[in-house]
Write an enzyme that holds these catalytic residues in place. Structure first.
Site, PDB file in Angstrom:
ATOM      1  N   GLU A  82      74.589   7.467 -15.510  1.00 26.29           N
ATOM      2  CA  GLU A  82      74.396   8.762 -16.182  1.00 26.29           C
ATOM      3  C   GLU A  82      75.130   9.906 -15.477  1.00 26.29           C
ATOM      4  OE1 GLU A  82      70.307   9.838 -16.956  1.00 26.29           O
ATOM      5  OE2 GLU A  82      70.925  11.568 -18.160  1.00 26.29           O
ATOM      6  N   LYS A 260      60.968  11.348 -16.290  1.00 26.92           N
ATOM      7  CA  LYS A 260      62.232  10.603 -16.495  1.00 26.92           C
ATOM      8  C   LYS A 260      63.317  11.226 -15.624  1.00 26.92           C
ATOM      9  CE  LYS A 260      66.384   9.721 -18.541  1.00 26.92           C
ATOM     10  NZ  LYS A 260      67.670  10.352 -18.198  1.00 26.92           N
ATOM     11  N   ASP A 276      63.832  -3.309  -6.444  1.00 23.84           N
ATOM     12  CA  ASP A 276      63.396  -3.646  -7.802  1.00 23.84           C
ATOM     13  C   ASP A 276      63.053  -2.351  -8.559  1.00 23.84           C
ATOM     14  OD1 ASP A 276      61.885  -4.412 -10.043  1.00 23.84           O
ATOM     15  OD2 ASP A 276      61.046  -6.169  -9.020  1.00 23.84           O
ATOM     16  N   HIS A 374      75.389  19.367 -17.699  1.00 27.43           N
ATOM     17  CA  HIS A 374      75.374  17.938 -18.010  1.00 27.43           C
ATOM     18  C   HIS A 374      76.555  17.562 -18.895  1.00 27.43           C
ATOM     19  CE1 HIS A 374      73.724  13.994 -18.709  1.00 27.43           C
ATOM     20  NE2 HIS A 374      73.783  14.186 -20.022  1.00 27.43           N
TER      21      HIS A 374
HETATM   22  C1  LIG Z   1      75.733  19.941 -12.823  1.00 20.83           C
HETATM   23  C2  LIG Z   1      75.359  21.106 -11.939  1.00 20.83           C
HETATM   24  C3  LIG Z   1      75.124  20.605 -10.524  1.00 20.83           C
HETATM   25  C4  LIG Z   1      76.517  22.123 -11.911  1.00 20.83           C
HETATM   26  O1  LIG Z   1      76.053  23.283 -11.323  1.00 20.83           O
HETATM   27  P1  LIG Z   1      76.973  24.512 -10.947  1.00 20.83           P
HETATM   28  O2  LIG Z   1      76.104  25.691 -10.765  1.00 20.83           O
HETATM   29  O3  LIG Z   1      78.105  24.608 -11.897  1.00 20.83           O
HETATM   30  O4  LIG Z   1      77.511  24.023  -9.575  1.00 20.83           O
HETATM   31  P2  LIG Z   1      78.321  24.805  -8.461  1.00 20.83           P
HETATM   32  O5  LIG Z   1      79.765  24.708  -8.810  1.00 20.83           O
HETATM   33  O6  LIG Z   1      77.732  26.131  -8.161  1.00 20.83           O
HETATM   34  O7  LIG Z   1      78.030  23.832  -7.215  1.00 20.83           O
HETATM   35  C5  LIG Z   1      76.754  23.752  -6.601  1.00 20.83           C
HETATM   36  C6  LIG Z   1      76.581  22.389  -5.980  1.00 20.83           C
HETATM   37  O8  LIG Z   1      76.346  21.398  -7.001  1.00 20.83           O
HETATM   38  C7  LIG Z   1      77.036  20.196  -6.668  1.00 20.83           C
HETATM   39  N1  LIG Z   1      78.059  19.955  -7.692  1.00 20.83           N
HETATM   40  C8  LIG Z   1      78.540  20.819  -8.581  1.00 20.83           C
HETATM   41  N2  LIG Z   1      79.426  20.225  -9.405  1.00 20.83           N
HETATM   42  C9  LIG Z   1      79.526  18.953  -9.003  1.00 20.83           C
HETATM   43  C10 LIG Z   1      80.263  17.840  -9.454  1.00 20.83           C
HETATM   44  N3  LIG Z   1      81.107  17.910 -10.481  1.00 20.83           N
HETATM   45  N4  LIG Z   1      80.100  16.681  -8.818  1.00 20.83           N
HETATM   46  C11 LIG Z   1      79.254  16.576  -7.768  1.00 20.83           C
HETATM   47  N5  LIG Z   1      78.525  17.592  -7.307  1.00 20.83           N
HETATM   48  C12 LIG Z   1      78.645  18.775  -7.913  1.00 20.83           C
HETATM   49  C13 LIG Z   1      77.648  20.397  -5.282  1.00 20.83           C
HETATM   50  O9  LIG Z   1      76.747  19.950  -4.300  1.00 20.83           O
HETATM   51  C14 LIG Z   1      77.796  21.893  -5.228  1.00 20.83           C
HETATM   52  O10 LIG Z   1      77.755  22.407  -3.925  1.00 20.83           O
HETATM   53  P3  LIG Z   1      79.134  22.657  -3.131  1.00 20.83           P
HETATM   54  O11 LIG Z   1      79.774  21.324  -2.978  1.00 20.83           O
HETATM   55  O12 LIG Z   1      79.974  23.548  -3.996  1.00 20.83           O
HETATM   56  O13 LIG Z   1      78.669  23.265  -1.876  1.00 20.83           O
HETATM   57  C15 LIG Z   1      74.085  21.850 -12.449  1.00 20.83           C
HETATM   58  O14 LIG Z   1      74.343  22.327 -13.746  1.00 20.83           O
HETATM   59  C16 LIG Z   1      72.839  21.000 -12.469  1.00 20.83           C
HETATM   60  O15 LIG Z   1      72.215  20.777 -11.438  1.00 20.83           O
HETATM   61  N6  LIG Z   1      72.417  20.571 -13.676  1.00 20.83           N
HETATM   62  C17 LIG Z   1      71.300  19.680 -13.873  1.00 20.83           C
HETATM   63  C18 LIG Z   1      71.827  18.392 -14.395  1.00 20.83           C
HETATM   64  C19 LIG Z   1      70.775  17.320 -14.501  1.00 20.83           C
HETATM   65  O16 LIG Z   1      69.636  17.511 -14.177  1.00 20.83           O
HETATM   66  N7  LIG Z   1      71.195  16.154 -14.947  1.00 20.83           N
HETATM   67  C20 LIG Z   1      70.335  15.032 -15.123  1.00 20.83           C
HETATM   68  C21 LIG Z   1      70.598  14.399 -16.448  1.00 20.83           C
HETATM   69  S1  LIG Z   1      69.737  15.210 -17.752  1.00 20.83           S
HETATM   70  C22 LIG Z   1      68.291  14.261 -17.858  1.00 20.83           C
HETATM   71  O17 LIG Z   1      68.379  13.077 -18.079  1.00 20.83           O
HETATM   72  C23 LIG Z   1      66.955  14.738 -17.368  1.00 20.83           C
HETATM   73  C24 LIG Z   1      66.189  15.826 -18.063  1.00 20.83           C
HETATM   74  C25 LIG Z   1      66.968  17.091 -18.008  1.00 20.83           C
HETATM   75  O18 LIG Z   1      65.872  15.543 -19.374  1.00 20.83           O
HETATM   76  C26 LIG Z   1      64.917  15.936 -17.230  1.00 20.83           C
HETATM   77  C27 LIG Z   1      63.981  17.029 -17.658  1.00 20.83           C
HETATM   78  O19 LIG Z   1      63.936  17.358 -18.839  1.00 20.83           O
HETATM   79  O20 LIG Z   1      63.250  17.511 -16.755  1.00 20.83           O
HETATM   80  N1  LIG Z   2      55.692  -7.793 -10.063  1.00 18.57           N
HETATM   81  C1  LIG Z   2      56.730  -7.692  -9.224  1.00 18.57           C
HETATM   82  O1  LIG Z   2      57.089  -6.613  -8.799  1.00 18.57           O
HETATM   83  C2  LIG Z   2      57.451  -8.931  -8.813  1.00 18.57           C
HETATM   84  C3  LIG Z   2      58.604  -8.790  -8.070  1.00 18.57           C
HETATM   85  N2  LIG Z   2      59.269  -9.908  -7.593  1.00 18.57           N
HETATM   86  C4  LIG Z   2      60.471  -9.815  -6.770  1.00 18.57           C
HETATM   87  O2  LIG Z   2      60.098 -10.054  -5.411  1.00 18.57           O
HETATM   88  C5  LIG Z   2      61.128  -9.619  -4.541  1.00 18.57           C
HETATM   89  C6  LIG Z   2      60.557  -8.928  -3.332  1.00 18.57           C
HETATM   90  O3  LIG Z   2      59.636  -9.784  -2.683  1.00 18.57           O
HETATM   91  P1  LIG Z   2      59.570  -9.845  -1.086  1.00 18.57           P
HETATM   92  O4  LIG Z   2      58.307 -10.538  -0.702  1.00 18.57           O
HETATM   93  O5  LIG Z   2      59.797  -8.488  -0.527  1.00 18.57           O
HETATM   94  O6  LIG Z   2      60.833 -10.712  -0.751  1.00 18.57           O
HETATM   95  P2  LIG Z   2      61.109 -11.974   0.145  1.00 18.57           P
HETATM   96  O7  LIG Z   2      60.100 -13.035   0.021  1.00 18.57           O
HETATM   97  O8  LIG Z   2      62.524 -12.312  -0.149  1.00 18.57           O
HETATM   98  O9  LIG Z   2      61.029 -11.335   1.615  1.00 18.57           O
HETATM   99  C7  LIG Z   2      59.836 -11.099   2.286  1.00 18.57           C
HETATM  100  C8  LIG Z   2      59.793 -11.987   3.519  1.00 18.57           C
HETATM  101  O10 LIG Z   2      60.797 -11.577   4.451  1.00 18.57           O
HETATM  102  C9  LIG Z   2      60.385 -11.957   5.762  1.00 18.57           C
HETATM  103  N3  LIG Z   2      60.656 -10.820   6.674  1.00 18.57           N
HETATM  104  C10 LIG Z   2      61.632 -10.793   7.623  1.00 18.57           C
HETATM  105  N4  LIG Z   2      61.637  -9.599   8.258  1.00 18.57           N
HETATM  106  C11 LIG Z   2      60.636  -8.852   7.739  1.00 18.57           C
HETATM  107  C12 LIG Z   2      60.147  -7.531   7.985  1.00 18.57           C
HETATM  108  N5  LIG Z   2      60.670  -6.729   8.934  1.00 18.57           N
HETATM  109  N6  LIG Z   2      59.132  -7.071   7.225  1.00 18.57           N
HETATM  110  C13 LIG Z   2      58.585  -7.829   6.265  1.00 18.57           C
HETATM  111  N7  LIG Z   2      58.994  -9.092   5.986  1.00 18.57           N
HETATM  112  C14 LIG Z   2      60.022  -9.616   6.713  1.00 18.57           C
HETATM  113  C15 LIG Z   2      58.905 -12.302   5.689  1.00 18.57           C
HETATM  114  O11 LIG Z   2      58.610 -13.651   5.946  1.00 18.57           O
HETATM  115  P3  LIG Z   2      59.455 -15.024   5.736  1.00 18.57           P
HETATM  116  O12 LIG Z   2      60.628 -14.945   6.644  1.00 18.57           O
HETATM  117  O13 LIG Z   2      58.488 -16.067   6.109  1.00 18.57           O
HETATM  118  O14 LIG Z   2      59.838 -15.132   4.299  1.00 18.57           O
HETATM  119  C16 LIG Z   2      58.507 -11.885   4.273  1.00 18.57           C
HETATM  120  O15 LIG Z   2      57.538 -12.709   3.694  1.00 18.57           O
HETATM  121  C17 LIG Z   2      62.005  -8.717  -5.365  1.00 18.57           C
HETATM  122  O16 LIG Z   2      63.203  -9.409  -5.664  1.00 18.57           O
HETATM  123  C18 LIG Z   2      61.203  -8.513  -6.651  1.00 18.57           C
HETATM  124  O17 LIG Z   2      62.057  -8.265  -7.740  1.00 18.57           O
HETATM  125  C19 LIG Z   2      58.784 -11.163  -7.818  1.00 18.57           C
HETATM  126  C20 LIG Z   2      57.666 -11.340  -8.567  1.00 18.57           C
HETATM  127  C21 LIG Z   2      56.930 -10.255  -9.168  1.00 18.57           C
END
Ligand SMILES: CC(C)(COP(=O)([O-])OP(=O)([O-])OC[C@H]1O[C@@H](n2cnc3c(N)ncnc32)[C@H](O)[C@@H]1OP(=O)([O-])[O-])[C@@H](O)C(=O)NCCC(=O)NCCSC(=O)C[C@@](C)(O)CC(=O)[O-]
Ligand SMILES: NC(=O)C1=CN([C@@H]2O[C@H](COP(=O)(O)OP(=O)(O)OC[C@H]3O[C@@H](n4cnc5c(N)ncnc54)[C@H](OP(=O)(O)O)[C@@H]3O)[C@@H](O)[C@H]2O)C=CC1
Length: 426
Positions: A82, A260, A276, A374
């Site tokens: 997006e 969202k 995940d 956007h």
């Molecule tokens: C788009 C901006 C940032 C422009 O905003 P602007 O005021 O034109 O930006 P600016 O030129 O003043 O720049 C400010 C800063 O924005 C960043 N920036 C500025 N332009 C860029 C670019 N091209 N690429 C990367 N970063 C950019 C950058 O960090 C920059 O800082 P600087 O680098 O200048 O110090 C602003 O309008 C904004 O924040 N809009 C919001 C957009 C948004 O939220 N998008 C999400 C998708 S919409 C959606 O799905 C969600 C929604 C909206 O429905 C959720 C809801 O309803 O709550």
């Molecule tokens: N409802 C849901 O959300 C479901 C999600 N999943 C999937 O499960 C996956 C995640 O499961 P997860 O159990 O995390 O994965 P893994 O089983 O791959 O890894 C966990 C294992 O890693 C080992 N391990 C090594 N280092 C560490 C550490 N520092 N901390 C903790 N554990 C460590 C542990 O033992 P050991 O070495 O004995 O393995 C542990 O059991 C994701 O891919 C997800 O999409 C699956 C089913 C349902």
């Protein structure tokens, strides 16, 4: 780590951006090849990850700038299709940077596994018998995951719930497992399946489901930041942001879109680190409605200085080991780019991005409207759809923005005009 406050990062070429991140994070040539996509994602790896593989699908990976989290500057990798999401996160993080950035905490790394027991005549007796045998239950679970136990995790407690509203009362055992740096679903599910026969023995019931719950309410992440009212456009804009937040608090239609927007940022970092997305999304939306009313995941208020204080709280079941976090080469580098080595810091960074994302969207909505920023960024997408060549995109987008007409029809016209002009010019 050098500063993450990089003004004009977006004005650089992708190669220059990558070089900046590589220098800050000591990335190797091989790392850079993987991140840039120059080293293709191996089909062999894909084939080991999911089923019936025929190929791979690429999603753009951007880096959000300006994030200071718990005093540490971090570049944030975001994988999303997006437009304006990465720009928006960077934009909002910028307005908190000089006021200290983001502060985060995690309530723990405990997940719940549910074991559903049916055909029980005495559910409350069964509940008592489960508690009496808690130690044996935990020992049996922990025997299944010595690695986790050796790392200080493992099954730590049980909770028993009687569900009386079902056609026949059922008993549900919650296994509380500290999964440390793993998301933990596989670990918890393995324990739940292993201990189920013993639960049947104790309860004289029949176990049906044995599965993790994605409502990870013992793994809540919290993030807080103060954002500069002046940099957000002044008091009127900020007052409107608070009105926008109150709207989300009171109205589920608005709260859904508000959340969202938060998930735009959260899911992008979750995906970029190989975690995940569905697990985190399910947990977030369920948590948003635990009070019986679907509400905002964030809260917004003014501090004494008149700056905006934002907070966010939600379940965050993410890991730095397990799942695809280590097997996916780009995901592994996502953590390296962030300089994150434990699941707690990862959860905090994700929450910070969610908070920033929410503010950026609300600021735009409460001021000039979402379409200006956007659509200006989406215009590049539209130009590509219209068949513009790489060296024509900027000119077409500039023209459409000047005309305040960022619609596909107009961009198609502009593209055709430019291409016909180029042909006639020849
Ligand atoms: C788009 C901006 C940032 C422009 O905003 P602007 O005021 O034109 O930006 P600016 O030129 O003043 O720049 C400010 C800063 O924005 C960043 N920036 C500025 N332009 C860029 C670019 N091209 N690429 C990367 N970063 C950019 C950058 O960090 C920059 O800082 P600087 O680098 O200048 O110090 C602003 O309008 C904004 O924040 N809009 C919001 C957009 C948004 O939220 N998008 C999400 C998708 S919409 C959606 O799905 C969600 C929604 C909206 O429905 C959720 C809801 O309803 O709550
Ligand atoms: N409802 C849901 O959300 C479901 C999600 N999943 C999937 O499960 C996956 C995640 O499961 P997860 O159990 O995390 O994965 P893994 O089983 O791959 O890894 C966990 C294992 O890693 C080992 N391990 C090594 N280092 C560490 C550490 N520092 N901390 C903790 N554990 C460590 C542990 O033992 P050991 O070495 O004995 O393995 C542990 O059991 C994701 O891919 C997800 O999409 C699956 C089913 C349902």
């Amino acid at each position: 780590m050098t500063t993450s406050r990089v003004s004009g990062f977006y004005k650089l070429s992708p190669e220059e951006r990558l070089e900046k991140v590589a220098q800050a994070r000591n990335l190797s040539e091989e790392d850079k090849q993987i991140l840039s996509g120059a080293a293709p994602f191996p089909l062999r790896t894909a084939n080991a990850m999911i089923e019936n593989v025929v190929g791979v699908m690429s999603i753009p990976l951007g880096i959000a700038t300006n994030f200071k989290i718990n005093g540490v500057d971090r570049f944030i990798p975001m994988a999303t299709e997006e437009p304006s999401v990465v720009a928006a996160a960077s934009n909002a993080a910028r307005t908190s940077y000089d006021l200290g950035g983001f502060h985060t905490s995690l309530s723990g790394s405990i997940m719940r596994g549910q074991i559903q027991v049916v055909d029980i005549t005495d559910p409350y007796g069964a509940m008592a018998r489960i508690y009496e045998n808690k130690k044996e239950i935990l020992d049996r679970c922990n025997a299944k995951d010595p690695t986790l136990v050796s790392l200080g995790g493992g099954a730590i407690d049980v909770e028993v719930h009687v569900i009386e509203r079902a056609k026949q009362p059922m008993v549900v055992l919650h296994l509380l497992v500290d999964t440390r740096d793993a998301m933990g679903a596989n670990a918890v599910n393995t324990m739940a399946e292993a201990v189920a026969p013993y639960i049947e023995e104790i309860t004289s019931g029949r176990v049906v489901l044995r599965i993790i719950s994605n409502l990870a309410d013992r793994r809540l992440v919290r993030a807080r930041a103060v954002f500069s009212t002046e940099e957000l456009g002044g008091r009127e804009v900020v007052d409107n942001i608070i009105r926008a937040y109150e709207f989300a608090e009171c109205d589920p239609y608005r709260a859904t879109t508000h959340n969202k927007g938060i998930m735009n940022g959260i899911s992008a970092v979750v995906l970029a680190t190989g975690n995940d997305t569905r697990a985190v999304e399910a947990g977030a939306h369920a948590f948003a409605s635990v009070t019986g009313r679907y509400r905002s995941l964030t809260r917004w208020e003014l501090n004494r200085e008149g700056n905006l204080v934002g907070t966010i709280e939600l379940p965050m079941a993410v890991g730095i080991v397990g799942g695809a976090t280590k097997s996916h080469p780009t995901a592994r580098l996502g953590l390296k780019v962030m300089d994150i080595t434990n699941a707690e810091d990862l959860a905090g960074a994700i929450a910070a991005v969610g908070l920033a994302q929410n503010l950026a969207a609300m600021r735009a909505l409460a001021a000039e409207g979402i379409q200006k920023g956007h659509m200006a960024l989406h215009a590049r997408n539209l130009a590509m759809m219209a068949g513009a060549q790489d060296d024509q995109i900027d000119q077409i987008v500039k023209q459409a923005i000047q005309e305040k007409d960022v619609r596909y029809d107009r961009i198609l016209e502009l593209t055709k005009q430019l291409q016909e002009g180029a042909v006639h010019g020849n």
